[in-house]
Structure formats: C-alpha cells, structure tokens
Design a protein around this motif. Sequence first.
Motif, PDB file in Angstrom:
ATOM      1  N   GLU A  39       0.869  -1.223   0.300  1.00 28.23           N
ATOM      2  CA  GLU A  39       0.075  -0.029   0.032  1.00 28.23           C
ATOM      3  C   GLU A  39       0.886   1.284   0.154  1.00 28.23           C
ATOM      4  O   GLU A  39       0.434   2.187  -0.576  1.00 28.23           O
ATOM      5  CB  GLU A  39      -0.783  -0.012   1.257  1.00 28.23           C
ATOM      6  N   LEU A  40       2.183   1.068   0.795  1.00 27.63           N
ATOM      7  CA  LEU A  40       2.763   2.556   0.687  1.00 27.63           C
ATOM      8  C   LEU A  40       3.778   2.689  -0.461  1.00 27.63           C
ATOM      9  O   LEU A  40       4.389   3.716  -0.616  1.00 27.63           O
ATOM     10  CB  LEU A  40       3.708   2.354   2.118  1.00 27.63           C
ATOM     11  N   LEU A  41       3.850   1.502  -1.365  1.00 29.48           N
ATOM     12  CA  LEU A  41       4.636   1.678  -2.339  1.00 29.48           C
ATOM     13  C   LEU A  41       4.622   2.928  -3.358  1.00 29.48           C
ATOM     14  O   LEU A  41       5.503   3.745  -3.715  1.00 29.48           O
ATOM     15  CB  LEU A  41       4.776   0.477  -3.457  1.00 29.48           C
ATOM     16  N   PRO A  42       3.244   3.082  -3.529  1.00 25.11           N
ATOM     17  CA  PRO A  42       3.074   4.284  -4.456  1.00 25.11           C
ATOM     18  C   PRO A  42       3.743   5.702  -3.998  1.00 25.11           C
ATOM     19  O   PRO A  42       3.766   6.708  -4.666  1.00 25.11           O
ATOM     20  CB  PRO A  42       1.726   4.289  -4.919  1.00 25.11           C
ATOM     21  N   LEU A  43       3.842   5.764  -2.729  1.00 25.63           N
ATOM     22  CA  LEU A  43       4.124   6.963  -1.967  1.00 25.63           C
ATOM     23  C   LEU A  43       5.822   7.315  -1.818  1.00 25.63           C
ATOM     24  O   LEU A  43       6.109   8.300  -1.319  1.00 25.63           O
ATOM     25  CB  LEU A  43       3.846   6.902  -0.565  1.00 25.63           C
ATOM     26  N   VAL A  44       6.585   6.283  -2.360  1.00 26.42           N
ATOM     27  CA  VAL A  44       7.926   6.479  -2.087  1.00 26.42           C
ATOM     28  C   VAL A  44       8.459   7.381  -3.205  1.00 26.42           C
ATOM     29  O   VAL A  44       8.003   7.363  -4.211  1.00 26.42           O
ATOM     30  CB  VAL A  44       8.989   4.996  -2.315  1.00 26.42           C
ATOM     31  N   ARG A  45       9.614   7.975  -2.993  1.00 26.72           N
ATOM     32  CA  ARG A  45      10.356   8.807  -3.881  1.00 26.72           C
ATOM     33  C   ARG A  45      10.816   8.242  -5.238  1.00 26.72           C
ATOM     34  O   ARG A  45      11.269   6.876  -5.151  1.00 26.72           O
ATOM     35  CB  ARG A  45      11.552   9.666  -3.202  1.00 26.72           C
ATOM     36  N   GLU A  46      10.748   8.689  -6.263  1.00 26.45           N
ATOM     37  CA  GLU A  46      11.235   8.296  -7.592  1.00 26.45           C
ATOM     38  C   GLU A  46      12.886   8.105  -7.444  1.00 26.45           C
ATOM     39  O   GLU A  46      13.584   8.553  -6.527  1.00 26.45           O
ATOM     40  CB  GLU A  46      11.010   9.149  -8.732  1.00 26.45           C
ATOM     41  N   GLY A  47      13.312   7.305  -8.406  1.00 28.36           N
ATOM     42  CA  GLY A  47      14.569   6.880  -8.604  1.00 28.36           C
ATOM     43  C   GLY A  47      15.049   5.812  -7.820  1.00 28.36           C
ATOM     44  O   GLY A  47      14.345   4.731  -7.436  1.00 28.36           O
TER      45      GLY A  47
ATOM     46  N   ASN B  57       4.488  -5.721 -10.981  1.00 25.39           N
ATOM     47  CA  ASN B  57       5.155  -4.561 -10.327  1.00 25.39           C
ATOM     48  C   ASN B  57       6.293  -3.902 -11.065  1.00 25.39           C
ATOM     49  O   ASN B  57       6.711  -2.879 -11.151  1.00 25.39           O
ATOM     50  CB  ASN B  57       5.882  -4.818  -9.162  1.00 25.39           C
ATOM     51  N   GLY B  58       6.768  -4.956 -12.092  1.00 26.60           N
ATOM     52  CA  GLY B  58       7.888  -4.501 -12.922  1.00 26.60           C
ATOM     53  C   GLY B  58       7.491  -3.453 -13.860  1.00 26.60           C
ATOM     54  O   GLY B  58       8.469  -2.965 -14.460  1.00 26.60           O
ATOM     55  N   GLU B  59       6.392  -3.303 -14.348  1.00 24.43           N
ATOM     56  CA  GLU B  59       5.758  -2.532 -15.215  1.00 24.43           C
ATOM     57  C   GLU B  59       5.920  -0.889 -14.638  1.00 24.43           C
ATOM     58  O   GLU B  59       5.627   0.088 -15.637  1.00 24.43           O
ATOM     59  CB  GLU B  59       4.446  -2.697 -15.467  1.00 24.43           C
ATOM     60  N   GLU B  60       6.257  -0.816 -13.407  1.00 24.47           N
ATOM     61  CA  GLU B  60       6.294   0.428 -12.982  1.00 24.47           C
ATOM     62  C   GLU B  60       7.751   1.064 -13.455  1.00 24.47           C
ATOM     63  O   GLU B  60       7.856   2.404 -13.313  1.00 24.47           O
ATOM     64  CB  GLU B  60       6.437   0.509 -11.501  1.00 24.47           C
ATOM     65  N   PHE B  61       8.629   0.460 -14.182  1.00 25.23           N
ATOM     66  CA  PHE B  61       9.940   0.870 -14.406  1.00 25.23           C
ATOM     67  C   PHE B  61      10.368   0.515 -16.212  1.00 25.23           C
ATOM     68  O   PHE B  61       9.391  -0.379 -16.619  1.00 25.23           O
ATOM     69  CB  PHE B  61      11.022  -0.114 -13.642  1.00 25.23           C
ATOM     70  N   SER B  62      11.150   1.261 -16.262  1.00 23.85           N
ATOM     71  CA  SER B  62      11.678   0.841 -17.805  1.00 23.85           C
ATOM     72  C   SER B  62      12.991   0.826 -18.007  1.00 23.85           C
ATOM     73  O   SER B  62      13.704   1.165 -17.016  1.00 23.85           O
ATOM     74  CB  SER B  62      11.005   2.192 -18.786  1.00 23.85           C
ATOM     75  N   GLY B  63      13.605   0.528 -19.000  1.00 27.31           N
ATOM     76  CA  GLY B  63      14.919   0.541 -19.273  1.00 27.31           C
ATOM     77  C   GLY B  63      15.688  -0.279 -18.268  1.00 27.31           C
ATOM     78  O   GLY B  63      15.489  -1.548 -18.266  1.00 27.31           O
ATOM     79  N   GLU B  64      16.843   0.178 -18.009  1.00 19.81           N
ATOM     80  CA  GLU B  64      17.970  -0.512 -17.239  1.00 19.81           C
ATOM     81  C   GLU B  64      17.214  -1.001 -15.807  1.00 19.81           C
ATOM     82  O   GLU B  64      17.491  -1.765 -15.026  1.00 19.81           O
ATOM     83  CB  GLU B  64      19.194   0.083 -16.754  1.00 19.81           C
ATOM     84  N   ASP B  65      16.567   0.199 -15.226  1.00 19.29           N
ATOM     85  CA  ASP B  65      15.774  -0.095 -13.869  1.00 19.29           C
ATOM     86  C   ASP B  65      14.766  -1.448 -14.068  1.00 19.29           C
ATOM     87  O   ASP B  65      14.814  -2.194 -12.942  1.00 19.29           O
ATOM     88  CB  ASP B  65      15.005   1.135 -13.393  1.00 19.29           C
ATOM     89  N   GLN B  66      14.123  -1.589 -15.168  1.00 24.43           N
ATOM     90  CA  GLN B  66      13.327  -2.757 -15.221  1.00 24.43           C
ATOM     91  C   GLN B  66      14.001  -3.966 -15.394  1.00 24.43           C
ATOM     92  O   GLN B  66      13.714  -4.940 -14.706  1.00 24.43           O
ATOM     93  CB  GLN B  66      12.348  -2.442 -16.476  1.00 24.43           C
ATOM     94  N   ILE B  67      15.332  -3.719 -16.088  1.00 22.34           N
ATOM     95  CA  ILE B  67      16.070  -5.011 -16.123  1.00 22.34           C
ATOM     96  C   ILE B  67      16.413  -5.477 -14.849  1.00 22.34           C
ATOM     97  O   ILE B  67      16.423  -6.606 -14.295  1.00 22.34           O
ATOM     98  CB  ILE B  67      17.179  -4.774 -17.070  1.00 22.34           C
ATOM     99  N   LEU B  68      17.071  -4.365 -14.013  1.00 23.69           N
ATOM    100  CA  LEU B  68      17.488  -4.710 -12.657  1.00 23.69           C
ATOM    101  C   LEU B  68      16.534  -5.196 -11.710  1.00 23.69           C
ATOM    102  O   LEU B  68      16.839  -6.163 -11.105  1.00 23.69           O
ATOM    103  CB  LEU B  68      18.182  -3.405 -11.961  1.00 23.69           C
ATOM    104  N   TYR B  69      15.255  -4.842 -11.743  1.00 20.99           N
ATOM    105  CA  TYR B  69      14.264  -5.279 -10.827  1.00 20.99           C
ATOM    106  C   TYR B  69      13.942  -6.829 -11.344  1.00 20.99           C
ATOM    107  O   TYR B  69      13.880  -7.415 -10.385  1.00 20.99           O
ATOM    108  CB  TYR B  69      12.926  -4.575 -11.383  1.00 20.99           C
ATOM    109  N   TYR B  70      13.663  -7.238 -12.685  1.00 20.47           N
ATOM    110  CA  TYR B  70      13.375  -8.623 -12.928  1.00 20.47           C
ATOM    111  C   TYR B  70      14.601  -9.328 -12.652  1.00 20.47           C
ATOM    112  O   TYR B  70      14.413 -10.575 -12.503  1.00 20.47           O
ATOM    113  CB  TYR B  70      12.962  -8.365 -14.523  1.00 20.47           C
ATOM    114  N   THR B  71      15.760  -9.048 -12.745  1.00 22.93           N
ATOM    115  CA  THR B  71      17.089  -9.664 -12.653  1.00 22.93           C
ATOM    116  C   THR B  71      16.930 -10.021 -10.872  1.00 22.93           C
ATOM    117  O   THR B  71      17.389 -11.090 -10.463  1.00 22.93           O
ATOM    118  CB  THR B  71      18.330  -8.946 -12.863  1.00 22.93           C
ATOM    119  N   SER B  72      16.500  -8.896 -10.220  1.00 23.18           N
ATOM    120  CA  SER B  72      16.897  -9.127  -8.876  1.00 23.18           C
ATOM    121  C   SER B  72      15.823 -10.036  -8.266  1.00 23.18           C
ATOM    122  O   SER B  72      16.066 -11.135  -7.452  1.00 23.18           O
ATOM    123  CB  SER B  72      16.675  -7.876  -8.126  1.00 23.18           C
TER     124      SER B  72
END
Length: 637
Positions: A507-515, A541-556
Amino acid sequence: MNDSNQPVQKFPDILSLILGATVTAVVLLAVYFVLPAKRTDSPVDSNTSSRLTSPSSSISSNPNSELDDEPQDSTSIRTFSDLLDKHSSSFLRFSSLYELANRIDKDRLVFLIEEIVDFEYDASNQRWRNDALSILLSKLIYSDEEKVHSIFFSLSEDTQRKLAYDIASDWASVNLDGATNFVNSVSNSDLRITAADGVLDAQSSVLPIDELRVLAEELGNEEYVVDLIERNLFIEEAKHPERSWNELVKDPTLLVYDNVRRISNIAEAWVKQVGVSAIPKITEVIEDQNLQRQLQYRLLRIAALQDAESTFEYAVTLPSIGFSNPASPVMSIWADENPVAAWERISILDSGSLREDLTQTLFSTWVSNDAQHLMDSLGKFPNDVQDVARATLIFDLVKESPETARAMYDEIENSSSKEAAARTLANYWGRTDGVAALNWVLSDAATVSQRPILVHIIISEMTNNDSQTAFELARDQPLGVDGDEQLGLEATVIDILAFRNLDEAIELLPLVREGPTKLAAYRNVGHSLVRNDRLDETIANGEEFSGEDQILYYTSVGSNINVMRDPESIFARLDKLPSKIARSRIATTQLASNLSSNLYDDDQIDRLEEYLTDEDVELLLRVEEEGINVPDSYLGY
C-alpha cells in the motif's frame, strides 16, 4: 483460762468445714446429673458436635480472630451454596465439607455433587469447584464406584484432567482393582497417564517393586517404575556423592550425554557438599567436550552461590570457549552479593581482555540490581572504566528519561563506550519518541561516524511501533541520511514491512520517492512476494519501471530462488520473466556459480545456455578462462 477455751474455739471451725464439704458435694452432683441431660437435648451427634466445636472454640479464644462471627453449627449446611455463603475462610469451608461428606447418605452425596457441577461460579469461588468435587467423589468411592465412574466421565475434559490424579489415587487406596479398571477406561492417553500416576503413587509405598512393575504394565505406564527406580537411585547417590562418583567413573561408558541426569545429580550434590574443589575432579574424567562444558557451567554457578570469591579464583584459570568465558556467570553471582569486592578483584587481573569482559558483566549485573549504587560508586573507577559504567547505566536511565541518558552519553569520552551507549540510546529512544531520537542523531556531531546504523535502528523501532508515522518521518528526510547518498529513508521502512506486513508495504509503495529509492522499495517487496508464491504480482510490479531499472528489477526478483534445493525450479522462473536481458543475466550468474558448485547436470547446463545473449556468452567465457566475477548488475543491483 486460755487453755480451757481452746476446745470450744475449734468446734465452730470443724462445723464450718463439714458444712462446706456438703455444699460442694451437692453442687458437683447437680453438675454431673444435669449437664449430660442438657447435652442429649441437642439433635447433633455428640461425636460430630465435638469435632465441630473444637476448632471454633480455639479460634474464638483469639480476640483478634477474623472468624469470630462464623456460624459454628455445620448441620445447618446442607448445600454447596450454604457452604459458600456461611463460611468465608478456607479452613472452615474444608472442614465443613469433609464433615458434610461424612454425615450425609449416598443419595444426598450424589445430589450435592450434581449441585456443584451445575453451580454458577464467579471469580471469587471458581477454585472451590474442583476441590469440592475431588473430596465428594473420593467419598462416593466407598459406597458406589459405578456412580463415580459415571459422574467422572460426564465432566468436561478440562475438569477430568484436574481431578484424574486425586480420584485415581484415592480409589487405589480403597479398591485397587476398581482404580485399575477406572484408569483403563480412560481413552485420552495423556489423561490416562495422569490417572495411572495417581494409582501408582498411592501404591508405591505399599507394593514390592516387582508387583508395582506388573501394575504399571497393566496401566500402560511402564516408565513409572523406571523413573521411580531412578529417583530412588538419585536420592541414595546424592547422600554420598564422592563415593557415588568414584563408582560411576569405573565404567567410562556411563560418562556420556545420555546419562547426563545421573551425572549431574551426583556432581551437583558433591559440589554442594564440598564446594568448588570438586569441579576439576568431576570434569577432568569426562571426554565428551560438550558434556564437560555444560556440566562445568552448571557446577560453577552452584559453587558460586556458596562461595563466589573462591569459585571465581578457579574459574579465571579455565580457558574461554568461543565467546563464552567460564568466569562470567560466576562474576554475575559475585556482583549480586558484593559488587565492590568483585570489582577490586577484576581490577588486578593480568589479562586486559578478560578484565574488560568481566567488567562489562559486573556493571550489567550491578545496573540490574541497583543502578543508583553504581552511579554513586563511579568515583571508585579509573576514567576509562567510568565510561564503561556510564554506557551501561544508560541502558537503565533511557527507560525512565532519555534526556537524562543523553546527558550521561555526553560525558563519555572513550570511543567504544560512546558507540555502545549511542546504540542503546537509539534503540530505546526510538521506541518511545522516534522523532526526538532521530533529531538527536542527525544533529549531534558525536554520532557522525555511527549515523547510518543509528538512523536504521531508530527507524526500525519506529516502524515496529507505528509504521505510518515512521514512513512519513522517513520520507521527510533528505536522501542519503542512512548512509546511501541515493536512497530515501522510506525504503528502509518498506524493507522492514515487507517481512512483517507485506500488504501494508504494498500500500505504501506508490508513496516512495522516484529514482533509486523506488527501485529499492519495489525490489524488497518483490522478494517478499516471491517468498509468498505471489510471482504474478511480482512481475506486474515491474511495469512501474523501464529501461535498465526494469532489467535490474526483474533480475533481482528472478534471482531470489533457492535453486540448491530444487535446481529445476529455475527454469519455471526464467520462462515467466518478460525481460530477455534479465533472463540472460540470471542464467549467466547460475552458470558461473555452477563452475564451483556443480549443481546442474549437463542437460540443465545446455538449457541454461539457451537463455544467454551473445554478449553474455562472451562474459561467461571470460569468467571461465580469466576468473573474473560477474558484475553486480547481474544480481539485480
């Protein structure tokens, strides 16, 4: 003249004596014949009356007794309600209950038992239910065993459990066969053992051991006799422990952990008898190191309770075992008795490390027992030792007044003591007033070297107590306050919640700062979702990101799997990941790891290689030939 008058003067005295004796005799005869006649007018049996009035009379003779107003005639008690209403003391309730049970017939006894079962109790009289049932059912055994059986098994399981031992024990004293049948009719195994113990305890001083063993087998409690023999052996061996020990060690096969209860029984009795001098005689013949250490620790404590100072002198000669110092538990006991004397002995120890360890033990015990006494005694110690004492005192002060504890923290000069005190302050202050604690850490120059760990401690404690406030406070702090220049502190809150309350973290995820803060928070939640078999949500949840951030998320999140237990499971995970690059990185990491672990078979290796990009094929070749490590990004960081 005087001589002639003497006989005349004696005559009235003799007459008076005869008259007095006659009157006395008449009075005594009246008492003798009249009083028994009056006693026979009472409807109460003379024996019963005697039993009841004796305790009351002795109680009433005490002018301070609280029982002066208690009714004295127990025949007026006919019901359980009467008993509770007319007597408030346990003594009179019990005595009246026993008298009532002896006085009434079987039918009235059964009626009274049924009343007790159905009675509406409150907190003040609840405990009398089982006491009364136990007494009355035991009495009913004498007249109607079948009825006892019927009533007992109509009671609740909890009531049966509380009554089984006493009923079975009393039954065995009246009719052993009946008691045996009663036990064998109990279906619940635990309840049956309890009832069997009651029968066997009642017969243990009556039957020879062989007959008791047969009875125990019949009751399905064979261990009883084994335990009884062991208890008797332990009692006898503890009477003459040194002789018993010398007999025991003749058979080295008995000095093993399986025999620890017997070994401990003799050893403890010997130390209690002669003190610490017995310990080396005991431990030196035990080859099992774990048993030796466990026994040594226990015996040192027993010896210290008798003579802490002498025991300490022996304990400091013993080697430490890992992080465990044999002298520490002895020091705790000595500190309970005489902390000043204990410090005087510590202060002259040759080993600096031992002196530091035992000083900390001393102060910890001292603070727990009398913090003010330690504070008043600070002047007895050198400056560096005073700092250790202050750091320990903060543990006590912060619970009452964090501000007072902080003032003492400011007095500490020794760096290691100051660091320990800061962690204590952050831990406890973070629970009670996290905002004030965080302000202290962020504003006090003395906390700079520890600031990341202290901030983490405070936010963790706040999250455990009030996660919403902790999150809002964390998000208000500048980036990097916890040591990572790119991360917001709210990622720490999310990380803690992901383990404790995953749905709240989501529930708190949408409130965190970007980056990087957002990536770290989503990654931590993703790991928890995977652990909870919620892979579809993780991937979404990985759809929240794009580019390298999305790759890092799915890899993790894709790497977060226990392949050691099930190597084949990696393929199902890889096939669900929507990122080709993430799949390749995970496969590269697995293949690189397999060079040393040999976890995957040849077929699985071939299948993993199918996920590799051309770039990662070259990287893996370099890992094999040059021994380089895969980059952190291949782990999702």
